[in-house]
Design an enzyme around this catalytic site. Sequence first.
Site, PDB file in Angstrom:
ATOM      1  N   MET A   1      21.756  -0.679 -21.894  1.00 50.32           N
ATOM      2  CA  MET A   1      20.971  -0.420 -20.684  1.00 50.32           C
ATOM      3  C   MET A   1      19.911   0.644 -20.979  1.00 50.32           C
ATOM      4  O   MET A   1      19.377   1.279 -20.066  1.00 50.32           O
ATOM      5  CB  MET A   1      21.889   0.027 -19.539  1.00 50.32           C
ATOM      6  N   GLY A   2      19.624   0.849 -22.262  1.00 50.01           N
ATOM      7  CA  GLY A   2      18.579   1.809 -22.635  1.00 50.01           C
ATOM      8  C   GLY A   2      19.067   3.238 -22.620  1.00 50.01           C
ATOM      9  O   GLY A   2      20.273   3.500 -22.660  1.00 50.01           O
TER      10      GLY A   2
ATOM     11  N   HIS B   1      20.977   6.761 -27.470  1.00 49.86           N
ATOM     12  CA  HIS B   1      21.354   7.983 -28.195  1.00 49.86           C
ATOM     13  C   HIS B   1      22.051   7.558 -29.485  1.00 49.86           C
ATOM     14  O   HIS B   1      22.155   6.350 -29.776  1.00 49.86           O
ATOM     15  CB  HIS B   1      22.241   8.857 -27.314  1.00 49.86           C
TER      16      HIS B   1
ATOM     17  N   HIS C   1      24.441   4.582 -29.477  1.00 51.51           N
ATOM     18  CA  HIS C   1      23.803   3.255 -29.538  1.00 51.51           C
ATOM     19  C   HIS C   1      23.295   2.964 -30.949  1.00 51.51           C
ATOM     20  O   HIS C   1      23.395   1.842 -31.439  1.00 51.51           O
ATOM     21  CB  HIS C   1      22.603   3.179 -28.583  1.00 51.51           C
TER      22      HIS C   1
ATOM     23  N   GLN D   1      26.397  -4.052 -12.010  1.00 56.56           N
ATOM     24  CA  GLN D   1      27.564  -3.276 -12.435  1.00 56.56           C
ATOM     25  C   GLN D   1      27.598  -1.872 -11.861  1.00 56.56           C
ATOM     26  O   GLN D   1      28.452  -1.076 -12.234  1.00 56.56           O
ATOM     27  CB  GLN D   1      27.660  -3.257 -13.960  1.00 56.56           C
TER      28      GLN D   1
ATOM     29  N   VAL E   1      31.183   7.704 -31.288  1.00 55.33           N
ATOM     30  CA  VAL E   1      30.418   8.775 -31.951  1.00 55.33           C
ATOM     31  C   VAL E   1      30.568  10.035 -31.099  1.00 55.33           C
ATOM     32  O   VAL E   1      30.415   9.991 -29.876  1.00 55.33           O
ATOM     33  CB  VAL E   1      28.931   8.397 -32.091  1.00 55.33           C
TER      34      VAL E   1
ATOM     35  N   SER F   1      25.061   8.458 -22.370  1.00 57.26           N
ATOM     36  CA  SER F   1      23.798   8.737 -21.666  1.00 57.26           C
ATOM     37  C   SER F   1      24.032   9.768 -20.571  1.00 57.26           C
ATOM     38  O   SER F   1      23.145  10.535 -20.218  1.00 57.26           O
ATOM     39  CB  SER F   1      23.237   7.463 -21.032  1.00 57.26           C
TER      40      SER F   1
HETATM   41  O1  PAF Z   1      27.695  -0.803 -22.095  1.00 51.82           O
HETATM   42  C1  PAF Z   1      26.613  -1.028 -21.500  1.00 51.82           C
HETATM   43  O2  PAF Z   1      25.589  -0.398 -21.719  1.00 51.82           O
HETATM   44  C2  PAF Z   1      26.569  -2.132 -20.449  1.00 51.82           C
HETATM   45  O3  PAF Z   1      27.743  -2.196 -19.740  1.00 51.82           O
HETATM   46  C3  PAF Z   1      26.199  -3.515 -21.042  1.00 51.82           C
HETATM   47  C4  PAF Z   1      27.277  -4.008 -21.994  1.00 51.82           C
HETATM   48  C5  PAF Z   1      24.879  -3.440 -21.754  1.00 51.82           C
HETATM   49  C6  PAF Z   1      26.083  -4.546 -19.917  1.00 51.82           C
HETATM   50  O4  PAF Z   1      25.090  -4.197 -19.013  1.00 51.82           O
END
Ligand code: PAF
Length: 270
Positions: A26-27, A30, A33, A57, A169, A179
């Site tokens: 979801m951007g 860090h 990711h 979500q 991490v 985030s």
């Molecule tokens: O973990 C996340 O960032 C979100 O839950 C995902 C898997 C990208 C789904 O929106």
Amino acid sequence: MEIIKNIEDLNKFRSNYDQISFVPTMGNLHDGHISLIKRANEYNDTVIASIFINPLQFNDKNDFINYPKTLDSDISLLIKNECDCLFLPDQSILNNIKQIKSSYKSQHLCGLNRPGHFDGVLTIVNRLFDLVKPTRAIFGKKDYQQLLLISDFVKENNLPINIIGSEIVRDQSGLALSSRNNHLSADEKKLASNLYKTLNIIANKLDTLTINDIINEKNKLRDLGFSIDYLNVCNPLELSEESNYNIRPLIVAIAAYIGEIRLIDNILIT
Ligand code: PAF
């Protein structure tokens, strides 16, 4: 890195490659990711990341609206870490989306106080899988319940996708990267490192652990200023609470708030 914003272009890009390693996000990227992107690159196939802040979500509309958006720095980080393609869909990805209902395993841990959250996660992940058609997809183990529900979903639906869990991490203090840590002051970050300490205390004394020890650890965290959603020792495949602390595997999992900021962490004991 190619940046693709619509399904037609994604299909064109996808048709040029055989195997894809996929990292949905979801951007607000860090090092957590980035470790997923690095893991994806270990397979020497084409790496696609996606950024989509999924409204399905979020339980709280304000959380969704205020979700940090850092696209420029996200793009730089992805380029630097050799991501081949960024899929950046708009809200039209939700049109006619197939709603997925998560299993009973979403009734435990994070799902208990976040009704519908995992339905929203599975619904968007299924849609992204359908579009990206990855060979494998990489998710962080910090969101253990998410990882388990996605793995189960893929198995139950015979999707030809390998789901890979990537290690948590942590920063130097042990705090799991998230985030949400960006919303914490320096002092709150120091405080937050107590979550991992608590998990370790419990994990290291499972042989003699009693329910009272768990209650004590919760109280200690409350005294420090946390509000606790859960601190559980669970069966890692079912997520139900386990009262026999001598069997293996087990997962010790926590979710707690500092102010408005909800943090989660876990330790898997095999
Ligand atoms: O973990 C996340 O960032 C979100 O839950 C995902 C898997 C990208 C789904 O929106």
